[in-house]
Design a protein around this motif. Structure first.
Motif, PDB file in Angstrom:
ATOM      1  N   LEU A 167       1.479 -13.663   1.497  1.00 50.69           N
ATOM      2  CA  LEU A 167       2.762 -13.321   0.633  1.00 50.69           C
ATOM      3  C   LEU A 167       3.300 -13.930   1.353  1.00 50.69           C
ATOM      4  N   SER A 168       4.446 -12.972   2.268  1.00 54.25           N
ATOM      5  CA  SER A 168       4.934 -12.899   2.782  1.00 54.25           C
ATOM      6  C   SER A 168       5.892 -14.040   4.179  1.00 54.25           C
ATOM      7  N   ALA A 169       4.723 -14.638   4.460  1.00 59.32           N
ATOM      8  CA  ALA A 169       4.482 -15.269   5.040  1.00 59.32           C
ATOM      9  C   ALA A 169       4.284 -16.913   4.245  1.00 59.32           C
ATOM     10  N   HIS A 196       0.788  -1.315   0.131  1.00 58.47           N
ATOM     11  CA  HIS A 196      -0.063   0.181  -0.128  1.00 58.47           C
ATOM     12  C   HIS A 196       0.592   1.322   0.076  1.00 58.47           C
ATOM     13  N   ARG A 197       0.833   1.846  -1.143  1.00 55.70           N
ATOM     14  CA  ARG A 197       1.401   3.521  -1.260  1.00 55.70           C
ATOM     15  C   ARG A 197       0.488   4.131  -0.668  1.00 55.70           C
ATOM     16  N   GLU A 198       1.397   4.746   0.654  1.00 56.93           N
ATOM     17  CA  GLU A 198       0.587   5.931   1.575  1.00 56.93           C
ATOM     18  C   GLU A 198       1.327   7.377   0.694  1.00 56.93           C
ATOM     19  N   THR A 216       0.208  -4.776   2.288  1.00 52.44           N
ATOM     20  CA  THR A 216      -1.900  -5.492   2.486  1.00 52.44           C
ATOM     21  C   THR A 216      -1.243  -6.441   2.671  1.00 52.44           C
ATOM     22  N   GLU A 217      -2.828  -6.624   3.066  1.00 49.49           N
ATOM     23  CA  GLU A 217      -3.421  -8.267   3.712  1.00 49.49           C
ATOM     24  C   GLU A 217      -2.159  -9.648   2.808  1.00 49.49           C
TER      25      GLU A 217
END
Length: 116
Positions: A91-93, A69-71, A85-86
């Motif tokens: 994916l990382s997990a 997410h880009r804020e 993001t969720e």
């Protein structure tokens, strides 16, 4: 228009997953963003060798693929923060076991070299 990367529906699931993390830097970016939101400058400092152009492109693609997410904060100087993001956290997990397998493989290769 969004890229076609990872959007083909008639492919193997592994191929679809790998298509969104292809390249030299995306898995490293996922790993760094696991620790929390970060600014592009922080990411660049923590990834020696990545150019600003390549970092920007990788983060843009990861945002298109809903991994980050880009804020953008409307302040001077401009401030942008990236976070997982969720889908990015999921994916990382999932990459954790793959990383473990990779480390075991490297250990086996090192042992084979020393035994030769």
């Amino acid at each position: 228009m969004a890229s076609r990367r990872g959007q083909e529906t008639n492919v193997c699931g592994v191929t679809a997953a790998i298509s969104v993390i292809d390249g030299k830097w995306k898995t490293s970016l996922l790993w760094l963003l696991e620790s929390g939101p970060q600014r592009p400058g922080e990411l660049r400092r923590r990834l020696p060798g990545i150019s600003e152009k390549v970092l920007t492109q990788a983060l843009r693609e990861m945002a298109e693929d809903d991994l980050v997410h880009r804020e953008a904060h409307d302040v001077l100087p401009p401030k942008t923060v990236y976070s997982l993001t969720e889908a990015g956290r999921e994916l990382s997990a999932l990459l954790g076991p793959l990383s473990d397998w990779g480390h075991r493989r490297l250990d086996r290769l090192a042992e084979a070299r020393t035994a030769s």
